[in-house]
Design a protein around this motif. Structure first.
Motif, short mmCIF file in Angstrom:
data_model
loop_
_atom_site.label_atom_id
_atom_site.label_comp_id
_atom_site.label_asym_id
_atom_site.label_seq_id
_atom_site.Cartn_x
_atom_site.Cartn_y
_atom_site.Cartn_z
N VAL A 1 0.86 -1.18 0.00
CA VAL A 1 0.00 0.00 0.00
C VAL A 1 0.90 1.23 0.00
CG1 VAL A 1 -1.91 -1.11 1.22
CG2 VAL A 1 -0.17 0.10 2.52
N GLU A 2 0.41 2.32 -0.57
CA GLU A 2 1.10 3.61 -0.51
C GLU A 2 0.30 4.54 0.38
OE1 GLU A 2 1.82 5.34 -4.30
OE2 GLU A 2 3.41 3.92 -4.84
N VAL A 3 0.92 5.04 1.44
CA VAL A 3 0.27 5.95 2.37
C VAL A 3 0.56 7.38 1.93
CG1 VAL A 3 0.12 6.71 4.77
CG2 VAL A 3 0.48 4.29 4.25
N ALA B 1 3.06 -2.64 -8.17
CA ALA B 1 2.58 -3.76 -7.34
C ALA B 1 1.69 -3.29 -6.20
CB ALA B 1 3.77 -4.54 -6.78
N ALA B 2 1.94 -2.09 -5.68
CA ALA B 2 1.16 -1.60 -4.54
C ALA B 2 -0.16 -0.99 -4.97
CB ALA B 2 1.98 -0.59 -3.74
N THR B 3 -0.13 -0.16 -6.02
CA THR B 3 -1.31 0.63 -6.38
C THR B 3 -2.05 0.10 -7.60
OG1 THR B 3 -0.07 2.12 -7.83
CG2 THR B 3 -0.17 2.67 -5.47
N GLY B 4 -1.42 -0.78 -8.37
CA GLY B 4 -2.05 -1.26 -9.60
C GLY B 4 -2.01 -0.27 -10.74
N SER C 1 -3.25 4.54 -1.28
CA SER C 1 -3.52 4.02 -2.62
C SER C 1 -3.19 2.54 -2.61
CB SER C 1 -2.66 4.73 -3.67
OG SER C 1 -3.02 6.09 -3.78
N VAL C 2 -4.04 1.73 -3.27
CA VAL C 2 -3.87 0.29 -3.26
C VAL C 2 -4.40 -0.27 -4.58
CG1 VAL C 2 -6.11 -0.10 -2.16
CG2 VAL C 2 -4.31 -1.81 -1.88
#
Length: 403
Positions: free
Chosen positions: A200-202, A300-303, A224-225
């Motif tokens: 995830v991105e905070v 990979a984190a946010t798509g 963001s995920v």
């Protein structure tokens, strides 16, 4: 003369008795002002001069007529100059005539606080003068021309929206990759630590605890995920101790650059066939942008999809410069849960120019400031071309429907 006066008075009384409506109208034209019979709560939401004007102040007064019977001063302020970190104190003030004074300590840093203010009313405005000391720092207060608010006016102004939608019907108002969690302040650090190592991105800005959060006792953390993992992650967050709300919020998706299309040809089992879709998008954009595809990848984190293209710079062809074009994208279901439709957002192209010719290079710099709002590069009808290729629909903002 006395007889004449008595007669005139009798005639006037008789006329009023004969016309009760006239008498009633006369009485309504001259009502007597009535003062409030019970206590009244009033608020001040600014007192100039505190912390170089960076303090968020609420002074609550309880009055009986014009007499102040109780006062509470709530001040939220930066812990240091130019710092985003906030502290807060709440002081119950003693009333001595027109002097308000009290002591307390700040809630975060536990710094001692002393307040002494002289209050002066002039018509409908109020002046405050005095000192507020926090720790070893003394602030001189000189604040004329303050207006107060009723309790209703104050509460109306305090309404805040955290932007969280727990169960959106679709992704036209919120963005599929953007999620937010509201968590109690005493649980926020543990919650954030639990995100370490996760995909995830905070959002950095949401780590700052503002004055509204300090007063509410809750902090909203934005992330963001990958849209395909968002629903499961939100379900997990909702069961986490200290979390009071979780859902989708605003993000990168702009509806005027979004296409909705049938999912059937773009699925690989229960997953989106991202590589196939990225190849199709890259092929279409290479034509509209007149550029060669260089790379494509999904975060990979946010798509989020990142496409890179290159083309010869046409503004200075003799210099053999090269434009590098980066285009961001995002593909997801058009709503939470199962759906037979997908939606694709494509961002505006970002173009940089460099000398990539052989031999000595021409060093270039872009003079456009990051704060300047330049015109977006022309994407030469890329969204329309993608909509045709995918047999998709565009969003009609005026009618709020897909067309």
């Amino acid at each position: 003369m006395r007889a004449l006066l008595v007669c005139s008075t009798a005639l006037l009384v008789a006329a009023l008795a004969a016309s009760p409506d006239v008498a009633s109208a006369q009485m309504k034209l001259s009502p007597k002002a009535t003062a409030p019979t019970g206590p009244e709560t009033r608020y001040f939401t600014s007192i100039d001069g505190l912390m170089d004007g960076n303090a968020d102040v609420i002074l609550k007064e309880t009055r009986q007529g014009k007499t102040v019977t109780a006062a509470v001063l709530d001040v939220c302020y930066p812990v240091a100059k130019n710092s985003d970190r906030k502290d807060r104190f709440v002081a119950n003030l003693q009333i001595n005539g027109q002097t308000l004074s009290g002591t307390t300590q700040s809630l975060g840093e536990k710094a001692p606080v002393t307040v002494k203010l002289a209050r002066k009313q002039s018509g409908d405005t109020f002046e405050f003068r005095g000192q507020i000391s926090i720790g070893g720092v003394v602030t001189e207060v000189t604040s004329p021309d303050n207006s107060d608010l009723s309790e209703k006016e104050f509460l109306d102004n305090q309404t805040t929206d955290d932007g969280i939608t727990a169960a959106p019907k679709d992704f036209t108002e919120v963005s599929p990759e953007a999620i937010a969690v509201k968590v109690k302040l005493d649980a926020a650090i543990d919650f954030l630590k639990s995100l370490k190592g996760q995909d995830v991105e905070v959002t950095l800005g949401s780590l700052s605890v503002g004055c509204d959060a300090l007063r509410a006792g809750e902090q909203t953390i934005n992330m963001s995920v990958d849209p395909e993992r968002a629903g499961a992650l939100l379900a997990k967050f909702k069961a986490t101790p200290g979390v009071t709300a979780a859902g989708w919020t605003a993000g990168v998706v702009e509806m005027d650059r979004t296409i909705r299309f049938a999912a059937a040809d773009w699925r690989d089992g229960d997953k989106i066939a991202r590589d196939k879709l990225a190849a199709t998008v890259s092929s279409v954009l290479s034509k509209t942008l007149a550029a060669k595809p260089v790379s494509s990848s999904f975060n990979a984190a946010t798509g989020k999809l990142k496409l890179t293209f290159k083309r010869p710079n046409k503004d200075f062809p003799a210099l053999e410069l090269t434009d590098t074009i980066e285009v961001a994208g995002l593909v997801s279901s058009d709503k939470p849960g199962a759906s037979d439709r997908l939606m694709l957002w494509i961002g505006s192209p970002a173009v940089t120019t460099a000398d990539e010719s052989s031999g000595a290079k021409l060093n270039l710099s872009d003079e456009t400031s990051a704060d300047e709002e330049g015109e977006q590069p022309d994407d030469n009808g890329s969204i329309e071309a993608l909509a045709r290729e995918l047999k998709g629909q565009r969003w009609d903002a005026d009618k709020s429907v897909w067309k």
